[in-house]
Write a protein that holds these residues in place. Sequence first.
Motif, short mmCIF file in Angstrom:
data_model
loop_
_atom_site.label_atom_id
_atom_site.label_comp_id
_atom_site.label_asym_id
_atom_site.label_seq_id
_atom_site.Cartn_x
_atom_site.Cartn_y
_atom_site.Cartn_z
N LYS A 6 -60.77 65.38 39.95
CA LYS A 6 -61.48 66.32 40.75
C LYS A 6 -61.63 67.47 40.30
O LYS A 6 -62.90 68.28 41.05
CB LYS A 6 -61.04 65.89 42.90
N ILE A 7 -60.65 68.48 40.48
CA ILE A 7 -60.49 69.66 40.22
C ILE A 7 -61.41 69.95 38.70
O ILE A 7 -61.84 71.18 39.10
CB ILE A 7 -58.38 70.60 40.46
N PHE A 8 -61.20 69.43 38.21
CA PHE A 8 -62.16 69.45 36.64
C PHE A 8 -63.12 69.46 36.71
O PHE A 8 -63.71 70.40 36.51
CB PHE A 8 -61.01 68.27 35.36
N LYS A 9 -63.84 68.67 37.72
CA LYS A 9 -65.18 67.86 38.25
C LYS A 9 -65.35 69.78 38.36
O LYS A 9 -67.44 69.71 38.31
CB LYS A 9 -65.10 66.75 39.06
N GLN A 14 -67.12 76.92 35.53
CA GLN A 14 -66.59 78.55 34.86
C GLN A 14 -65.62 77.71 33.00
O GLN A 14 -65.33 78.33 33.04
CB GLN A 14 -65.12 77.71 36.13
N LEU A 15 -64.87 76.54 33.31
CA LEU A 15 -64.48 75.97 31.63
C LEU A 15 -65.67 76.28 30.46
O LEU A 15 -64.98 77.32 29.67
CB LEU A 15 -64.40 74.95 31.64
N ILE A 16 -66.86 75.99 30.60
CA ILE A 16 -67.72 76.67 29.57
C ILE A 16 -67.79 77.52 29.70
O ILE A 16 -67.60 78.31 28.76
CB ILE A 16 -68.92 75.11 29.75
N GLY A 112 -72.02 69.48 21.27
CA GLY A 112 -70.86 69.07 21.90
C GLY A 112 -69.66 69.24 22.84
O GLY A 112 -69.92 67.73 23.96
N LEU A 113 -69.98 70.44 23.51
CA LEU A 113 -68.55 70.14 24.64
C LEU A 113 -69.98 69.73 25.84
O LEU A 113 -68.97 69.39 27.02
CB LEU A 113 -68.13 71.71 24.65
N GLY A 114 -70.84 71.14 25.62
CA GLY A 114 -71.72 70.52 27.50
C GLY A 114 -71.82 69.33 27.48
O GLY A 114 -71.51 68.76 28.76
N VAL A 115 -72.73 68.21 26.47
CA VAL A 115 -72.48 66.78 26.58
C VAL A 115 -71.22 66.12 26.92
O VAL A 115 -71.04 65.79 28.27
CB VAL A 115 -72.71 65.79 25.48
N VAL A 116 -70.36 66.44 26.84
CA VAL A 116 -68.57 66.11 27.32
C VAL A 116 -68.30 66.65 28.55
O VAL A 116 -68.14 66.00 29.83
CB VAL A 116 -67.33 66.11 26.55
N ILE A 117 -68.94 67.48 28.57
CA ILE A 117 -68.27 68.54 30.52
C ILE A 117 -69.07 68.27 31.16
O ILE A 117 -68.37 67.94 32.32
CB ILE A 117 -67.35 69.79 29.39
N LEU A 118 -69.82 68.42 30.53
CA LEU A 118 -71.36 67.95 32.15
C LEU A 118 -72.72 67.49 31.76
O LEU A 118 -73.55 67.20 31.06
CB LEU A 118 -72.29 69.71 31.98
#
Length: 173
Positions: A6-9, A14-16, A112-118
């Motif tokens: 939930k925190i990660f979501k 902000q992480l990106i 890659g990061l965008g698709v995985v994280i968002l």
Amino acid sequence: MKHLFKIFKTKRKQLIIWLFQHSQRIYTSMFKNHKPWDVTKSDLLNLPEASFGRHLGEFLDANNFELIAKVERHDCYHVLCGYSTKVEDEIALQCLCYGNGKRSPYLYGAIGLGVVILPDYFKYYYQSFKIGKAAHPFHHFDYQKLLNRSFVDFRMAIFPKAQLSLINLNSYA
């Protein structure tokens, strides 16, 4: 574990942003060997109103940015394609550029990061890829030489009419 997810979501964007900010300097120093433009935001804002360069200056001004040495072309992509600087738009812009034929380690990482994280924006990323695929190649231009060109004419030369209706002509502000 559920709490951690939930925190990660809630912190994904902000992480990106943090990753973009910190990786940009490293990437620029390692992979960008050309000379930076000798152009300021003020120079761009003094160009004719209808010029691509003036639109670039307005984009920079609206976002309180200056050109970043050696990666000036990236901001040109924002202006040409009508993408804002929101995280999901940054990733979608990379997808559009990939569809247009651009290849770089940074582009691969961002997508890659965008698709995985968002992954919630996958449909938007894919639509952007298709817009890039349908557009005439633009990733290879020397944008500094195009600053005085008509913004409207330049955009119309790149994007077929059907694609122009899909990009928001003023969303970059």
